[in-house]
Design a protein around this motif. Structure first.
Motif, PDB file in Angstrom:
ATOM      1  N   ARG A 172       0.840  -1.202   0.000  1.00  0.00           N
ATOM      2  CA  ARG A 172       0.000   0.000   0.000  1.00  0.00           C
ATOM      3  C   ARG A 172       0.876   1.254   0.000  1.00  0.00           C
ATOM      4  NH1 ARG A 172      -5.376  -0.427   1.307  1.00  0.00           N
ATOM      5  NH2 ARG A 172      -5.379   1.700   2.120  1.00  0.00           N
ATOM      6  N   ALA A 173       0.340   2.342  -0.467  1.00  0.00           N
ATOM      7  CA  ALA A 173       1.096   3.599  -0.482  1.00  0.00           C
ATOM      8  C   ALA A 173       1.432   4.068   0.935  1.00  0.00           C
ATOM      9  CB  ALA A 173       0.307   4.681  -1.202  1.00  0.00           C
ATOM     10  N   THR A 174       0.616   3.668   1.904  1.00  0.00           N
ATOM     11  CA  THR A 174       0.826   4.103   3.285  1.00  0.00           C
ATOM     12  C   THR A 174       1.815   3.225   4.040  1.00  0.00           C
ATOM     13  OG1 THR A 174      -1.159   2.848   3.881  1.00  0.00           O
ATOM     14  CG2 THR A 174      -1.444   5.203   3.479  1.00  0.00           C
ATOM     15  N   ALA A 175       2.362   2.199   3.377  1.00  0.00           N
ATOM     16  CA  ALA A 175       3.405   1.373   3.998  1.00  0.00           C
ATOM     17  C   ALA A 175       4.696   2.181   4.097  1.00  0.00           C
ATOM     18  CB  ALA A 175       3.639   0.125   3.156  1.00  0.00           C
ATOM     19  N   PRO A 176       5.617   1.777   4.962  1.00  0.00           N
ATOM     20  CA  PRO A 176       6.924   2.450   4.983  1.00  0.00           C
ATOM     21  C   PRO A 176       7.543   2.456   3.587  1.00  0.00           C
ATOM     22  CG  PRO A 176       6.717   0.982   6.865  1.00  0.00           C
ATOM     23  CD  PRO A 176       5.517   0.721   5.983  1.00  0.00           C
ATOM     24  N   ALA A 232       3.994   9.295   9.642  1.00  0.00           N
ATOM     25  CA  ALA A 232       5.186   9.794  10.337  1.00  0.00           C
ATOM     26  C   ALA A 232       6.279  10.170   9.340  1.00  0.00           C
ATOM     27  CB  ALA A 232       5.701   8.750  11.319  1.00  0.00           C
ATOM     28  N   GLU A 233       6.455   9.359   8.303  1.00  0.00           N
ATOM     29  CA  GLU A 233       7.450   9.686   7.277  1.00  0.00           C
ATOM     30  C   GLU A 233       7.083  10.976   6.553  1.00  0.00           C
ATOM     31  OE1 GLU A 233       9.512   5.599   5.702  1.00  0.00           O
ATOM     32  OE2 GLU A 233       7.408   5.889   5.195  1.00  0.00           O
ATOM     33  N   LEU A 234       5.802  11.137   6.235  1.00  0.00           N
ATOM     34  CA  LEU A 234       5.381  12.352   5.542  1.00  0.00           C
ATOM     35  C   LEU A 234       5.601  13.584   6.410  1.00  0.00           C
ATOM     36  CD1 LEU A 234       2.121  11.420   3.584  1.00  0.00           C
ATOM     37  CD2 LEU A 234       4.509  11.134   2.949  1.00  0.00           C
ATOM     38  N   ARG A 235       5.331  13.466   7.693  1.00  0.00           N
ATOM     39  CA  ARG A 235       5.511  14.623   8.586  1.00  0.00           C
ATOM     40  C   ARG A 235       6.971  15.040   8.689  1.00  0.00           C
ATOM     41  NH1 ARG A 235       1.048  12.174  12.759  1.00  0.00           N
ATOM     42  NH2 ARG A 235      -0.761  13.282  11.886  1.00  0.00           N
ATOM     43  N   LEU A 282       1.651  11.249  -1.511  1.00  0.00           N
ATOM     44  CA  LEU A 282       3.036  10.808  -1.442  1.00  0.00           C
ATOM     45  C   LEU A 282       3.088   9.461  -0.730  1.00  0.00           C
ATOM     46  CD1 LEU A 282       5.148  13.952  -0.472  1.00  0.00           C
ATOM     47  CD2 LEU A 282       5.432  12.550  -2.525  1.00  0.00           C
ATOM     48  N   PRO A 283       3.900   8.523  -1.202  1.00  0.00           N
ATOM     49  CA  PRO A 283       4.047   7.239  -0.515  1.00  0.00           C
ATOM     50  C   PRO A 283       4.765   7.411   0.831  1.00  0.00           C
ATOM     51  CG  PRO A 283       4.824   7.113  -2.790  1.00  0.00           C
ATOM     52  CD  PRO A 283       4.660   8.555  -2.459  1.00  0.00           C
TER      53      PRO A 283
END
Length: 223
Positions: A75-79, A149-152, A144-145
């Motif tokens: 999924r796009a929301t995976a790390p 937490a990564e996006l922030r 964005l994938p």
């Protein structure tokens, strides 16, 4: 008429050697370009057909085709790391399409990069890693994938120089998390993009007429 004429140069990883389909205006008549990225389970020809309502006279359409009809496995929301090396390879495909547009005399500032679903995530990731002035970026039912937490913790290392960027998604779309979309929009705004976030009520995982009109307007401005 669609031409499946070439494989993508400069692409490494899982999507190496995949075809780049072209349609719309022929090379000598193209004044603008649309790079279109298909969703999971779809094809380059499918996204060319999907984008027909947005395409204008004088626009060349370039559609990269993913290996096994998917750009990345999770999924796009995976790390992000869990979707490598597919994700980096997919970004290479968009870069190859931009290069093909440049070869027919259409620069990035007259090229719109659009994607639906998985393809939208690829389009966003390409813009994140390659900030410049584009004719537009259309992220339809995608973000964005990466994890929230990564996006922030993400920033774009450069300026999009006022590039119009559309984030469109349905309120009832199970594949487009509103928190991820809003965080992605923030990241692009901080990189000097002209962000337009549109959330459509009572809409699922689909492209709306309003989104086609918005992409068409980007292309008309590029022309």
């Amino acid at each position: 008429m669609t031409d499946s004429g070439r494989s993508m140069d400069g692409v490494s990883g899982p999507h190496a050697g995949r075809p780049l389909l072209t349609a719309g205006a022929p090379a000598l008549a193209a004044d603008a370009a649309l790079v279109a990225c298909h969703g999971r389970g779809a094809t380059a020809q499918g996204v060319i057909n999907l984008m027909e309502p947005a395409v204008r006279h004088g626009v060349a359409v370039l559609a990269p085709d993913a290996e096994r009809s998917r750009w990345y496995p999770r999924r796009a929301t995976a790390p992000r790391a869990e979707n490598e090396p597919w994700l980096s390879s997919s970004v290479d495909c968009v870069a190859a399409a931009l290069e093909a547009a440049a070869e027919i005399g259409v620069p990035p500032e007259r090229t719109v990069v659009a994607g639906f679903s998985q393809g939208a995530c690829v389009a966003a990731e390409f813009a994140r890693l390659n900030p410049a002035r584009y004719g537009g970026i259309a992220v339809l039912s995608g973000t964005l994938p990466g994890t929230l937490a990564e996006l922030r913790a993400t920033a774009i290392a450069g300026s999009l120089e006022g590039t119009p960027v559309l984030f469109g998604y349905g309120a009832d779309d199970p594949h487009a998390d509103s928190a991820h979309v809003t965080e992605t929009a923030r990241i692009f705004e901080e990189a000097a993009a002209a962000v337009d976030e549109r959330r459509y009520p009572e809409t699922g995982h689909e492209v709306t007429d309003d989104e086609f009109d918005a992409i068409g307007a980007m292309l008309e401005a590029a022309l």
